[in-house]
Write an enzyme that holds these catalytic residues in place. Structure first.
Site, PDB file in Angstrom:
ATOM      1  N   ASP A  97       0.851  -1.187   0.000  1.00  0.00           N
ATOM      2  CA  ASP A  97       0.000   0.000   0.000  1.00  0.00           C
ATOM      3  C   ASP A  97       0.890   1.241   0.000  1.00  0.00           C
ATOM      4  O   ASP A  97       1.597   1.503   0.978  1.00  0.00           O
ATOM      5  CB  ASP A  97      -0.904  -0.013   1.230  1.00  0.00           C
ATOM      6  N   GLU A 102       1.815  -3.578   4.108  1.00  0.00           N
ATOM      7  CA  GLU A 102       0.768  -3.330   5.111  1.00  0.00           C
ATOM      8  C   GLU A 102       0.170  -4.643   5.578  1.00  0.00           C
ATOM      9  O   GLU A 102      -0.137  -5.532   4.783  1.00  0.00           O
ATOM     10  CB  GLU A 102      -0.338  -2.440   4.554  1.00  0.00           C
ATOM     11  N   SER A 104      -3.159  -5.780   7.503  1.00  0.00           N
ATOM     12  CA  SER A 104      -4.481  -5.413   8.000  1.00  0.00           C
ATOM     13  C   SER A 104      -5.015  -6.600   8.784  1.00  0.00           C
ATOM     14  O   SER A 104      -5.268  -7.667   8.217  1.00  0.00           O
ATOM     15  CB  SER A 104      -5.428  -5.079   6.846  1.00  0.00           C
ATOM     16  N   HIS A 242     -13.464   4.764  10.111  1.00  0.00           N
ATOM     17  CA  HIS A 242     -12.072   4.565   9.690  1.00  0.00           C
ATOM     18  C   HIS A 242     -11.237   5.661  10.341  1.00  0.00           C
ATOM     19  O   HIS A 242     -11.356   6.842   9.989  1.00  0.00           O
ATOM     20  CB  HIS A 242     -12.001   4.642   8.162  1.00  0.00           C
TER      21      HIS A 242
END
Length: 508
Positions: A97, A102, A104, A242
């Site tokens: 990313d 990354e 997640s 978010h």
């Protein structure tokens, strides 16, 4: 609601090659992903990401940003075939990313589990570094949020919320909390300003990089409250908040508090439980001013005319949370909420006195104690580049090099989650969310899973001309308790699809 809700953490890792500052970070990040995936028997083309339900330009304020006006970094729904992107058996996503690897985490339901699977991500990155060390030039990875030269990369949090909650209320009541949350959850940084040129030390790595109060962007004009409306769940019921403001934490207590206190404040917002306006004057400027004062003695201005210290505003949120939990749950409160409230009170009590008393629990304080040792020993000013090097070394993912890991290993910071627990979470998914089903499909039917996302698993059935998408829009339906027997009893993917269809029909 208590602290329990569907949540997760996304962390972009800093990346470098020793002796090769000009190395291509995108290529290196791809090497991290593919090397780790190969070590687990996962081929990138075998379990890639399903972009069908991505909607990164939908704004929670009720409109969509036009694709022609969006910055390219916002178009996260466009697959780049050159970027490595895999789903792991623990339900997590590992991908490239914006030139960073990354991790997640899978969806979890408690702050403690958020810490568990976040630490599993650290071990994933450590394993990749270890394997790449045998393939020159190798890489180093850092769980931090800035390179100290003007670049920042994110540690994002996600919280599932009720769609019924007015977004304007979320903005009004969450913004003041985010302005001061860094006092107990910041990771600390050497240098002031986005490029760290001004000598000094501050509480948080990310605060200097925020420019506005509310907005859709995540890499430019970063807002305190991000408005991306991409629930990855039943859109009529849920929204996914978010959060892009937070730092990457190494201290378990700070990480637990980051997730747990925020979840509890969100529960109060959902229940419209705030009876007082805690709004601050000039939130962006105040966010940065709070970060720039490790003495915690400066004051912030509230819109009602009061001037109070940041830690006092945090104490106000804590006392309101105590009253809320007591009124709603009394003695029946769950242990996860009790744990968060215990640490919230204990950390605040330490910070209200001598902040250094919180060095076992709070990243910025623990890091500051190490830096002050170097400063005293070698008579270093805050502008000395050796202190910036120590700052970077703090976040090195390697157990023998990362200063944060060395403090934990010697008992100088509180450890809530053991390496053994985090190691299990590298491969095992949480059992109480749909992440279990995602991970179980990858583990049992690896040749059949073509792609996956947070709310789907796409499979190939032998003899069928089209791929089959299994929707998992309800985050709490694909649990081990709900579908474990069906997965265990299915000899192949065709049988699993048939069993799921029968089960779904019987639940109508």
């Amino acid at each position: 609601m208590t602290v329990r809700r569907v949540m997760g953490i996304e962390t972009e890792y800093g990346i470098s090659v020793p002796g090769a500052p000009g190395a291509n970070p995108m290529v290196l990040s791809g090497d991290v992903v593919t090397t780790y995936a190969a070590s687990r028997g996962i081929r990138p083309a075998q379990a890639s990401w399903d972009y069908a339900d991505e909607a990164p330009l939908r704004d929670a304020r009720g409109f969509d940003m036009g694709r022609g006006t969006a910055h390219p970094s916002q178009l996260t729904d466009v697959e780049d075939p050159t970027m490595a992107n895999v789903v792991l058996t623990n339900g997590a996503r590992l991908y490239v990313d914006h030139a960073h690897p990354e991790y997640s985490s899978p969806e979890v339901t408690t702050p403690r589990d958020a810490v568990v699977w976040d630490k599993a991500g650290e071990l994933v990155m450590r394993e990749a570094v270890h394997r790449l060390a045998t393939m020159p030039p190798g890489v180093n990875l850092y769980k931090n949020n800035t390179d100290g030269k003007g670049a920042s990369y994110g540690t994002h949090e996600n919280y599932l919320m009720s769609r019924r909650t007015p977004f304007a209320r979320i903005i009004a009541q969450l913004t003041p909390f985010f302005v001061v949350r860094q006092v107990m959850c910041g990771s600390g940084r050497v240098g002031i300003g986005v490029d760290s040129r001004t000598p000094g030390y501050q509480l948080a790595q990310r605060s200097d990089f925020f420019e506005t109060e509310v907005g859709l962007e995540t890499t430019l004009k970063r807002p305190i409250i991000n408005t991306r409306d991409e629930p990855h769940a039943v859109a009529d019921l849920y929204r996914r908040l978010h959060v892009i403001l937070g730092d990457a934490n190494h201290c378990d207590v700070a990480n637990l508090l980051k997730m747990g206190s925020t979840s509890l404040v969100l529960a109060m917002i959902e229940d419209d439980a705030f009876t007082t306006d805690l709004s601050v004057v000039a939130p962006v400027r105040t966010l940065q001013a709070v970060s720039h004062d490790p003495t915690l003695q400066s004051t912030i201005e509230l819109r009602d005319g009061r001037s109070i210290r940041p830690v006092e505003l945090l104490r106000t949120y804590f006392e309101l949370a105590i009253d809320y939990v007591d009124a709603k749950w009394g003695s029946d409160v769950d242990p996860e909420t009790t744990e968060v409230l215990h640490w919230w009170d204990r950390v605040l009590t330490a910070l209200e006195g001598d902040p250094m008393d919180a060095r076992r629990w709070v990243d910025w304080v623990a890091k500051l104690s190490v830096l002050e040792g170097y400063r005293e020993r070698d008579s270093l000013g805050w502008g000395d580049p050796r202190l910036k090097a120590v700052d970077i070394q703090w976040s090195d993912v390697r157990a023998d090099r990362g200063l944060a890991h060395r403090l934990a290993a010697t008992g100088r910071v509180e450890v809530l989650v053991s390496d053994e627990e985090a190691t299990r979470a590298m491969d095992a998914a949480p059992e109480d969310t749909r992440a279990w089903f995602r991970g179980a499909c990858l583990r049992k039917f690896p040749e059949s899973v073509v792609a996956a996302s947070w709310d789907s698993v796409v499979v190939e059935v032998p003899g069928e001309r089209t791929l089959q998408r299994i929707p998992i829009l309800e985050p709490l339906r694909g649990t081990k308790a709900a579908v474990g027997d069906l997965v265990d009893g299915a000899p192949d993917i065709r049988s699993l699809l048939a069993s799921l269809a029968v089960a779904d029909g019987s639940s109508d």
